[in-house]
Motif scaffolding. Structure first.
Motif, PDB file in Angstrom:
ATOM      1  N   MET A   1     -13.471 -23.019  -8.325  1.00  0.00           N
ATOM      2  CA  MET A   1     -12.914 -22.419  -7.105  1.00  0.00           C
ATOM      3  C   MET A   1     -12.609 -20.924  -7.344  1.00  0.00           C
ATOM      4  O   MET A   1     -12.167 -20.555  -8.432  1.00  0.00           O
ATOM      5  CB  MET A   1     -11.623 -23.161  -6.723  1.00  0.00           C
ATOM      6  N   SER A   2     -12.862 -20.103  -6.328  1.00  0.00           N
ATOM      7  CA  SER A   2     -12.594 -18.670  -6.511  1.00  0.00           C
ATOM      8  C   SER A   2     -11.082 -18.436  -6.591  1.00  0.00           C
ATOM      9  O   SER A   2     -10.279 -19.256  -6.122  1.00  0.00           O
ATOM     10  CB  SER A   2     -13.172 -17.869  -5.344  1.00  0.00           C
ATOM     11  N   ILE A   3     -10.737 -17.307  -7.182  1.00  0.00           N
ATOM     12  CA  ILE A   3      -9.308 -16.970  -7.295  1.00  0.00           C
ATOM     13  C   ILE A   3      -8.729 -16.794  -5.884  1.00  0.00           C
ATOM     14  O   ILE A   3      -7.615 -17.202  -5.593  1.00  0.00           O
ATOM     15  CB  ILE A   3      -9.116 -15.671  -8.109  1.00  0.00           C
ATOM     16  N   TYR A   4      -9.531 -16.179  -5.007  1.00  0.00           N
ATOM     17  CA  TYR A   4      -9.005 -15.971  -3.653  1.00  0.00           C
ATOM     18  C   TYR A   4      -8.714 -17.298  -2.964  1.00  0.00           C
ATOM     19  O   TYR A   4      -7.713 -17.423  -2.246  1.00  0.00           O
ATOM     20  CB  TYR A   4      -9.965 -15.132  -2.808  1.00  0.00           C
ATOM     21  N   ASN A   5      -9.560 -18.273  -3.199  1.00  0.00           N
ATOM     22  CA  ASN A   5      -9.276 -19.598  -2.628  1.00  0.00           C
ATOM     23  C   ASN A   5      -7.968 -20.150  -3.177  1.00  0.00           C
ATOM     24  O   ASN A   5      -7.183 -20.743  -2.448  1.00  0.00           O
ATOM     25  CB  ASN A   5     -10.410 -20.578  -2.938  1.00  0.00           C
ATOM     26  N   LEU A   6      -7.752 -19.932  -4.457  1.00  0.00           N
ATOM     27  CA  LEU A   6      -6.489 -20.401  -5.062  1.00  0.00           C
ATOM     28  C   LEU A   6      -5.301 -19.680  -4.423  1.00  0.00           C
ATOM     29  O   LEU A   6      -4.254 -20.267  -4.174  1.00  0.00           O
ATOM     30  CB  LEU A   6      -6.472 -20.132  -6.566  1.00  0.00           C
ATOM     31  N   ILE A   7      -5.490 -18.372  -4.165  1.00  0.00           N
ATOM     32  CA  ILE A   7      -4.403 -17.584  -3.572  1.00  0.00           C
ATOM     33  C   ILE A   7      -4.122 -18.036  -2.139  1.00  0.00           C
ATOM     34  O   ILE A   7      -2.983 -18.152  -1.715  1.00  0.00           O
ATOM     35  CB  ILE A   7      -4.766 -16.078  -3.598  1.00  0.00           C
ATOM     36  N   SER A   8      -5.192 -18.308  -1.402  1.00  0.00           N
ATOM     37  CA  SER A   8      -5.001 -18.565   0.028  1.00  0.00           C
ATOM     38  C   SER A   8      -4.818 -20.043   0.363  1.00  0.00           C
ATOM     39  O   SER A   8      -4.320 -20.377   1.434  1.00  0.00           O
ATOM     40  CB  SER A   8      -6.174 -17.996   0.827  1.00  0.00           C
ATOM     41  N   LYS A   9      -5.184 -20.914  -0.569  1.00  0.00           N
ATOM     42  CA  LYS A   9      -5.095 -22.337  -0.266  1.00  0.00           C
ATOM     43  C   LYS A   9      -3.656 -22.822  -0.452  1.00  0.00           C
ATOM     44  O   LYS A   9      -3.044 -22.582  -1.493  1.00  0.00           O
ATOM     45  CB  LYS A   9      -6.009 -23.109  -1.216  1.00  0.00           C
ATOM     46  N   LYS A  10      -3.158 -23.495   0.547  1.00  0.00           N
ATOM     47  CA  LYS A  10      -1.785 -23.992   0.428  1.00  0.00           C
ATOM     48  C   LYS A  10      -1.824 -25.496   0.219  1.00  0.00           C
ATOM     49  O   LYS A  10      -1.784 -26.264   1.172  1.00  0.00           O
ATOM     50  CB  LYS A  10      -0.993 -23.654   1.675  1.00  0.00           C
ATOM     51  N   SER A  11      -1.924 -25.881  -1.022  1.00  0.00           N
ATOM     52  CA  SER A  11      -1.893 -27.325  -1.270  1.00  0.00           C
ATOM     53  C   SER A  11      -0.468 -27.809  -1.024  1.00  0.00           C
ATOM     54  O   SER A  11       0.495 -27.064  -1.169  1.00  0.00           O
ATOM     55  CB  SER A  11      -2.321 -27.627  -2.691  1.00  0.00           C
ATOM     56  N   ALA A  12      -0.333 -29.060  -0.665  1.00  0.00           N
ATOM     57  CA  ALA A  12       0.988 -29.594  -0.352  1.00  0.00           C
ATOM     58  C   ALA A  12       1.920 -29.472  -1.551  1.00  0.00           C
ATOM     59  O   ALA A  12       3.119 -29.255  -1.429  1.00  0.00           O
ATOM     60  CB  ALA A  12       0.845 -31.048   0.062  1.00  0.00           C
ATOM     61  N   LYS A  13       1.307 -29.576  -2.721  1.00  0.00           N
ATOM     62  CA  LYS A  13       2.122 -29.569  -3.938  1.00  0.00           C
ATOM     63  C   LYS A  13       2.649 -28.177  -4.281  1.00  0.00           C
ATOM     64  O   LYS A  13       3.779 -27.992  -4.708  1.00  0.00           O
ATOM     65  CB  LYS A  13       1.247 -30.062  -5.089  1.00  0.00           C
ATOM     66  N   ARG A  14       1.782 -27.191  -4.116  1.00  0.00           N
ATOM     67  CA  ARG A  14       2.142 -25.825  -4.525  1.00  0.00           C
ATOM     68  C   ARG A  14       1.965 -24.871  -3.368  1.00  0.00           C
ATOM     69  O   ARG A  14       1.004 -24.108  -3.327  1.00  0.00           O
ATOM     70  CB  ARG A  14       1.240 -25.377  -5.658  1.00  0.00           C
ATOM     71  N   ALA A  15       2.858 -24.911  -2.416  1.00  0.00           N
ATOM     72  CA  ALA A  15       2.712 -24.039  -1.258  1.00  0.00           C
ATOM     73  C   ALA A  15       2.837 -22.576  -1.662  1.00  0.00           C
ATOM     74  O   ALA A  15       2.127 -21.721  -1.155  1.00  0.00           O
ATOM     75  CB  ALA A  15       3.748 -24.391  -0.217  1.00  0.00           C
ATOM     76  N   LYS A  16       3.730 -22.311  -2.593  1.00  0.00           N
ATOM     77  CA  LYS A  16       3.985 -20.930  -3.011  1.00  0.00           C
ATOM     78  C   LYS A  16       3.477 -20.722  -4.433  1.00  0.00           C
ATOM     79  O   LYS A  16       3.493 -21.653  -5.248  1.00  0.00           O
ATOM     80  CB  LYS A  16       5.488 -20.644  -2.949  1.00  0.00           C
ATOM     81  N   LYS A  17       3.073 -19.487  -4.705  1.00  0.00           N
ATOM     82  CA  LYS A  17       2.484 -19.205  -6.012  1.00  0.00           C
ATOM     83  C   LYS A  17       3.324 -18.158  -6.764  1.00  0.00           C
ATOM     84  O   LYS A  17       4.000 -17.326  -6.159  1.00  0.00           O
ATOM     85  CB  LYS A  17       1.059 -18.666  -5.836  1.00  0.00           C
ATOM     86  N   PHE A  18       3.190 -18.240  -8.083  1.00  0.00           N
ATOM     87  CA  PHE A  18       3.976 -17.353  -8.938  1.00  0.00           C
ATOM     88  C   PHE A  18       3.051 -16.634  -9.922  1.00  0.00           C
ATOM     89  O   PHE A  18       2.285 -17.279 -10.640  1.00  0.00           O
ATOM     90  CB  PHE A  18       5.013 -18.198  -9.684  1.00  0.00           C
ATOM     91  N   ALA A  19       3.124 -15.303  -9.910  1.00  0.00           N
ATOM     92  CA  ALA A  19       2.309 -14.506 -10.831  1.00  0.00           C
ATOM     93  C   ALA A  19       3.216 -13.755 -11.807  1.00  0.00           C
ATOM     94  O   ALA A  19       4.201 -13.132 -11.401  1.00  0.00           O
ATOM     95  CB  ALA A  19       1.450 -13.510 -10.048  1.00  0.00           C
ATOM     96  N   VAL A  20       2.878 -13.840 -13.081  1.00  0.00           N
ATOM     97  CA  VAL A  20       3.594 -13.076 -14.113  1.00  0.00           C
ATOM     98  C   VAL A  20       2.805 -11.784 -14.355  1.00  0.00           C
ATOM     99  O   VAL A  20       1.606 -11.830 -14.634  1.00  0.00           O
ATOM    100  CB  VAL A  20       3.702 -13.891 -15.425  1.00  0.00           C
ATOM    101  N   LEU A  21       3.503 -10.654 -14.211  1.00  0.00           N
ATOM    102  CA  LEU A  21       2.852  -9.359 -14.409  1.00  0.00           C
ATOM    103  C   LEU A  21       3.010  -8.915 -15.861  1.00  0.00           C
ATOM    104  O   LEU A  21       4.133  -8.846 -16.385  1.00  0.00           O
ATOM    105  CB  LEU A  21       3.475  -8.303 -13.482  1.00  0.00           C
ATOM    106  N   ILE A  22       1.893  -8.617 -16.489  1.00  0.00           N
ATOM    107  CA  ILE A  22       1.910  -8.130 -17.867  1.00  0.00           C
ATOM    108  C   ILE A  22       1.517  -6.654 -17.884  1.00  0.00           C
ATOM    109  O   ILE A  22       0.456  -6.274 -17.380  1.00  0.00           O
ATOM    110  CB  ILE A  22       0.902  -8.908 -18.751  1.00  0.00           C
ATOM    111  N   ASP A  23       2.412  -5.832 -18.471  1.00  0.00           N
ATOM    112  CA  ASP A  23       2.092  -4.431 -18.702  1.00  0.00           C
ATOM    113  C   ASP A  23       1.535  -4.342 -20.125  1.00  0.00           C
ATOM    114  O   ASP A  23       2.280  -4.567 -21.088  1.00  0.00           O
ATOM    115  CB  ASP A  23       3.372  -3.592 -18.551  1.00  0.00           C
ATOM    116  N   PRO A  24       0.250  -4.050 -20.292  1.00  0.00           N
ATOM    117  CA  PRO A  24      -0.351  -4.076 -21.636  1.00  0.00           C
ATOM    118  C   PRO A  24       0.321  -3.130 -22.628  1.00  0.00           C
ATOM    119  O   PRO A  24       0.256  -3.366 -23.833  1.00  0.00           O
ATOM    120  CB  PRO A  24      -1.805  -3.641 -21.390  1.00  0.00           C
ATOM    121  N   ASP A  25       0.979  -2.092 -22.147  1.00  0.00           N
ATOM    122  CA  ASP A  25       1.649  -1.145 -23.044  1.00  0.00           C
ATOM    123  C   ASP A  25       2.932  -1.714 -23.629  1.00  0.00           C
ATOM    124  O   ASP A  25       3.415  -1.255 -24.651  1.00  0.00           O
ATOM    125  CB  ASP A  25       2.049   0.122 -22.265  1.00  0.00           C
TER     126      ASP A  25
END
Ligand code: 1GP
Length: 245
Positions: A1-25
């Motif tokens: 599945m594309s990442i965009y599908n993961l972002i836009s798909k609202k499965s009943a289990k995981r309606a909201k998504k959480f992204a951890v931001l990594i600053d490489p420095d």
């Protein structure tokens, strides 16, 4: 599945998504190993990788290290055209629609386009909106733009609507890394009511309660980075707060 599908798909289990931001420095390989392991156990949905200004050549090793320890998708969140790397899964092609700096709206994209095409990265065109947050942030300074005032909900709504009408696939409202104040719940709610594309919100989120509240207001994805430099254990708590909704 594309990442965009993961972002836009609202499965009943995981309606909201959480992204951890990594600053490489700011993250050593050892810290990354820990973060990746905790993120995996905590069901983090995405890693966003990038920064408004990177001063070391750590982007590729950062992506490779994350990928060595977990299979969470890595999405580039580039501050400039030097932050393109084919080892990631996708890239947020950010057009700074809150500002009037032509380079951040389209100029850098023209320069990057052939490299992006060659990279075969999944490109997610994103309307990026910087919101005033109490102090000048690196994102604000580096973008040479004026943020949307934090109490001008109507400007934020019209900007996001215009972004969607232009065909952008997501809106990212950002108070900037380390912001004193997050984007307000009221502004998030109003923007969300007026667009149908996914809404990403970040900047200054430091607690599970705040992440929860911003999701309830209308954020589809919350992005958190800065606070994990001090307390890595919050990854699990914030992930739970987002996913329990
Ligand atoms: C910044 O939205 C991100 O662009 C995350 O912000 O680092 O303050 O969590 P913090």
């Amino acid at each position: 599945m594309s990442i965009y599908n993961l972002i836009s798909k609202k499965s009943a289990k995981r309606a909201k998504k959480f992204a951890v931001l990594i600053d490489p420095d700011k993250t050593t390989p050892k810290q990354l190993e820990n973060i990746a392991e905790i993120a995996c156990k905590s069901n983090v949905d995405f890693f966003f990788v990038g920064g408004s200004l990177l001063t070391n050549d750590n982007l590729e090793i950062t992506i490779k290290t994350i990928k060595k320890y977990c299979n969470i998708p890595v999405v580039l969140f580039p501050g400039n055209t030097m932050q393109i790397n084919k080892n990631a899964d996708a890239l947020l092609l950010l057009s700074l629609i809150s500002g009037r700096n032509p380079e951040m709206l389209i100029g850098n994209h023209v320069v990057a386009a052939p490299y992006l095409k060659q990279s075969k990265l999944e490109i997610i065109s994103t309307g990026y909106m910087l919101i005033e947050s109490g102090k000048p942030t690196t994102a604000l300074y580096m973008s040479n733009s004026t943020p949307i005032p934090s109490d001008k909900d109507d400007i934020a709504v019209c900007t996001a609507m215009a972004g969607e009408m232009l065909g952008l696939k997501a809106i990212y409202m950002d108070a900037g890394s380390g912001a004193l104040r997050t984007v307000t719940e009221q502004m998030i709610a109003k923007v969300k009511q007026n667009i149908s594309i996914p809404l990403i919100v970040g900047g200054g989120i430091r607690t599970p309660a705040k992440a929860h509240d911003l999701c309830i207001a209308g954020a589809d994805i919350v992005v958190v980075g800065n606070v994990f430099e001090k307390n890595i254990k919050l990854i699990e708590n914030i992930s739970d707060a987002v996913h329990l909704i």
